[in-house]
Design a protein around this motif. Structure first.
Motif, mmCIF file in Angstrom:
data_model
loop_
_atom_site.group_PDB
_atom_site.id
_atom_site.type_symbol
_atom_site.label_atom_id
_atom_site.label_comp_id
_atom_site.label_asym_id
_atom_site.label_seq_id
_atom_site.Cartn_x
_atom_site.Cartn_y
_atom_site.Cartn_z
ATOM 1 N N SER A 193 0.952 -0.895 0.433
ATOM 2 C CA SER A 193 -0.415 0.695 0.522
ATOM 3 C C SER A 193 1.151 1.425 0.293
ATOM 4 O O SER A 193 0.310 2.766 -0.460
ATOM 5 N N CYS A 194 2.099 0.941 0.135
ATOM 6 C CA CYS A 194 3.055 2.597 -0.082
ATOM 7 C C CYS A 194 2.823 3.032 -1.381
ATOM 8 O O CYS A 194 2.476 2.903 -2.672
ATOM 9 N N ARG A 195 2.501 4.987 -1.051
ATOM 10 C CA ARG A 195 2.874 5.391 -2.076
ATOM 11 C C ARG A 195 3.563 6.614 -1.717
ATOM 12 O O ARG A 195 3.322 7.537 -2.520
ATOM 13 N N ALA A 196 4.866 6.628 -1.175
ATOM 14 C CA ALA A 196 5.608 7.126 -0.929
ATOM 15 C C ALA A 196 5.924 7.076 -2.492
ATOM 16 O O ALA A 196 6.284 8.949 -2.582
ATOM 17 N N CYS A 197 7.043 6.668 -3.195
ATOM 18 C CA CYS A 197 7.239 7.707 -4.769
ATOM 19 C C CYS A 197 6.399 8.361 -5.457
ATOM 20 O O CYS A 197 6.578 9.373 -6.244
ATOM 21 N N LEU A 198 4.698 8.193 -5.427
ATOM 22 C CA LEU A 198 3.615 8.321 -6.059
ATOM 23 C C LEU A 198 4.009 10.270 -5.158
ATOM 24 O O LEU A 198 3.765 11.377 -5.773
ATOM 25 N N ASP A 199 3.622 10.347 -4.107
ATOM 26 C CA ASP A 199 3.439 11.748 -3.092
ATOM 27 C C ASP A 199 3.900 12.612 -3.333
ATOM 28 O O ASP A 199 4.294 14.207 -3.481
ATOM 29 N N ILE A 200 4.899 11.923 -3.242
ATOM 30 C CA ILE A 200 6.416 12.963 -3.447
ATOM 31 C C ILE A 200 6.991 13.440 -4.076
ATOM 32 O O ILE A 200 7.689 14.437 -4.443
ATOM 33 N N CYS A 201 6.320 13.283 -5.645
ATOM 34 C CA CYS A 201 6.915 13.840 -6.767
ATOM 35 C C CYS A 201 6.556 15.002 -7.089
ATOM 36 O O CYS A 201 5.269 15.708 -6.867
#
Length: 383
Positions: free
Chosen positions: A195-203
């Motif tokens: 469920s990790c979204r770290a890469c998407l949210d930081i863009c």
């Protein structure tokens, strides 16, 4: 005349030893047709125009989608990975607005040359051992390395579309060896993003329309490296001080905790490329640019495109000591540089000073795109 073929399992072990001796951290095997969904995904990417101005992607789509279209005789593909994890977190430099953020992979020698030389070393020994033909490819060739690497089990394509390894995280250089010898393939890796979204949210530019999808037209790496014209206005402020590439989505991947550092892999960053001063980079003419970035992948984009990027960073810096350099570049020979300088000055100068400069320089500007930059900047500054 070919030598007798080596026994398959011994050959696999031999290739693994030679690959690690050459400096690769990972090696695995797959077949040319191991990524059956890749052609359709590539076709969708191209049909939606998400490749931007990278016309070479469309021109080579047939060969890129199907390895046998690139080399009909290929029977097996050796996928290799090399970790280039940085010694420190690359994100804090984004807060140093008078400094430049250069992508981690570009802080050393051009990795195309580095990887290709090592691939040739391994491939040569494979050819001699197996008595078969080989070809080596880095990412300048039309090979879909990431789907093939996932099929070989080196990792999986994360939500940021890059390869992620459970052992080495997201900092991976990839290369491939195509061969006519038949080698038993490895099993694909499963997706561990959860469920990790770290890469998407930081863009910073929202370049991911959905997980596992990238719109290159919005990606800072594309904008600073591949895009040849003026940076679209909607992305300029969001670029911050990123002047070559963007590491945000890679740097926040939680799997990086397992990555080796670049120093362990003997890929240490040049100290003068970790956080160079914008002021120094703005002073580079073509000759100085080529000398400073000799052997670096940054050299590939040329001085004008590079200084364009640095001027965008200058406009985001609030560093008023950069104003004289930006004013000089507003008279540069290259329209691409002059246009970016206009934008930077519109952000650094107070309205009265900018208006006075516009009255001096706009009447002698002969390039329509740069004139449009002056017009737009004046409207925004004097609004």
């Amino acid at each position: 005349m070919r030598t007798a073929r080596a026994e398959p399992e011994r050959l696999r072990a031999f290739i693994g030893r030679e690959a690690r001796a050459a400096g690769f951290d990972m090696v695995a095997f797959t077949t040319p047709d191991a990524a059956p969904s890749a052609p359709a995904r590539l076709a969708e990417f191209l049909s939606e125009g998400r490749h931007g101005s990278m016309e070479w992607m469309a021109e080579t789509a047939m060969r890129r989608a199907r390895p046998r279209a690139l080399w009909p005789d290929v029977r097996s593909i050796v996928m290799l990975g090399m970790n280039y994890g940085p010694e420190e977190d690359p994100l804090p430099v984004l807060e140093q607005r008078d400094r430049a953020a250069i992508s981690v992979y570009a802080r050393n020698r051009d990795y195309h040359d580095l990887i290709k030389g090592r691939l040739k070393q391994v491939a040569g020994k494979l050819a001699a051992k197996a008595g078969e033909d080989v070809k080596v490819f880095v990412d300048t060739a039309p090979v879909m390395e990431k789907p093939l690497a996932a099929a070989a089990g080196l990792g999986w394509q994360g939500k940021h579309t890059n390869l992620v390894s459970r052992e080495l995280g997201s900092w991976l250089f990839l290369g491939s060896i195509f061969t006519t010898v038949e080698i038993a393939p490895d099993r694909p890796e499963t997706d561990h993003c959860g469920s990790c979204r770290a890469c998407l949210d930081i863009c910073p530019t929202e370049a991911f329309p959905a997980p596992y999808q990238l719109d290159a037209r919005r990606c800072i790496s594309y904008l600073t490296i591949e895009h040849k014209g003026p940076i679209p206005h909607e992305f300029r402020a969001k670029m911050g001080n990123r002047i070559y590439g963007c590491d945000d989505c890679l740097a926040v991947c939680p799997w990086n905790k397992f990555a080796r550092t670049a120093s362990e892999a003997k890929l240490q960053a040049r100290e003068d490329l970790k956080a160079p001063a914008l002021a120094d980079l703005l002073d580079l003419d073509d000759r100085a640019f080529r000398a400073f970035f000799s052997g670096s992948p940054v050299k590939r984009i040329g001085r004008d495109r590079f200084v364009r990027n640095v001027l965008i960073a200058a406009g985001n810096s609030d560093a008023r000591d950069l104003i004289p350099r930006c004013e000089r570049l507003a008279r540069d020979e290259a329209p691409l540089v002059r246009g970016a300088a206009v934008w930077a000055l519109s952000r650094l100068l107070d309205p009265a000073a900018f208006d006075a400069l516009a009255r001096r320089l706009r009447p002698i500007e002969g390039d329509p795109e740069v004139q449009a930059e002056w017009d737009r900047a004046e409207q925004e500054v004097l609004a």
